[in-house]
Scaffold this active site. Sequence first.
Site, PDB file in Angstrom:
ATOM      1  CG  HIS A 326      43.752  36.985  38.923  1.00  0.00           C
ATOM      2  ND1 HIS A 326      42.697  37.852  39.125  1.00  0.00           N
ATOM      3  CD2 HIS A 326      44.741  37.402  39.746  1.00  0.00           C
ATOM      4  CE1 HIS A 326      43.042  38.754  40.027  1.00  0.00           C
ATOM      5  NE2 HIS A 326      44.277  38.509  40.423  1.00  0.00           N
ATOM      6  CB  CYS A 327      38.994  33.304  37.365  1.00  0.00           C
ATOM      7  SG  CYS A 327      39.189  34.415  35.968  1.00  0.00           S
TER       8      CYS A 327
END
Length: 341
Positions: A326-327
């Site tokens: 997600h980052c």
Amino acid sequence: MPWTMPAETEPHTRTWMAWPSADYTLGDRAEEAWVTWAAVANAIVAFEPVTMIVAPEHREVASRYLAPEVDLVEGAVDDGWYRDSGPTFVLGESGLGAVNWVFNGWGGQDWASWENDAVASLIATEAAGAARIDSAMVNEGGGIHTDGEGTFLVTRTVQLDPGRNPELTEADVEAELVRTLGARRVIWLPRGLTRDSERFGTRGHVDIVATFPSPGTVLLHDQQDPEHPDFQVCQELRASLAGVTDAEGRELEIVSLPAPTVLRDDEGWVDYSYVNHLVCNGAVIGCAFDDPNDEVAREVLATAYPGREIVMVDARPLFARGGGIHCITQQQPAVPGASVA
């Protein structure tokens, strides 16, 4: 004109990423980083378009690892954590908007560089043709999650971090989330995970501990081994969500997403988390750790996101560098009525 941030589960036009290039990410294992960023991009592009921002001097190496379907856009970036340095896309009456937060290296970390990343959000903003929405608040995409109906999850250790927003109160932060993202209910979690709260972490991003797979439901990181300090952290997080209601007045259903069984790596306690996944068109790109709980997580994700294919990518090289899938990704939502890949 009100802007609203849609849920990640809504249709996307594309996913944005940035090619890793900072010394603190590449170190002496540059190829490992390149292989992993490419594995994530190549998994996503099977479901929706992916645009990778790459510094001109890294275009050739990026092309060697990325699938030909991945679009390359040249731009100056410090590193590959585009969830945080990129814009947060929103929708409004006039179409697509992009919130450009202040980015200062996760609260002015002494190991980080952000000369380029401080303005890197403009690359996607301009390329997407989005209306530019500037914010004076220091924030990162990893510091917020929404159900798409105006409910937001944040952590106090990030939003009220003295290195980020020393003068702001909870009310100030909420007001800015209302203005920029259409927030109607902000749920404050006390903190993030242990490793993420140490020197090379973000000081507690929410996208590693909790997310909304659907309105009214929260997937919560669950460290089940009492030996790990996150065992107590997860109990604190669960307690903080007990009886909490969302913007529609529903009491939240908490679904546990068990942590991997491995507790430590060469640097100390791990913050491996299956919560840090990306939802894209027709799929969920999840983190794998070569761990017995990978299949447990796959089943939980499949239940939480019915009808989506669950694709797991080895995320250990990402977490060793301070983040997860997600980052390094940032979704661009589709404008209603527009075609979706």
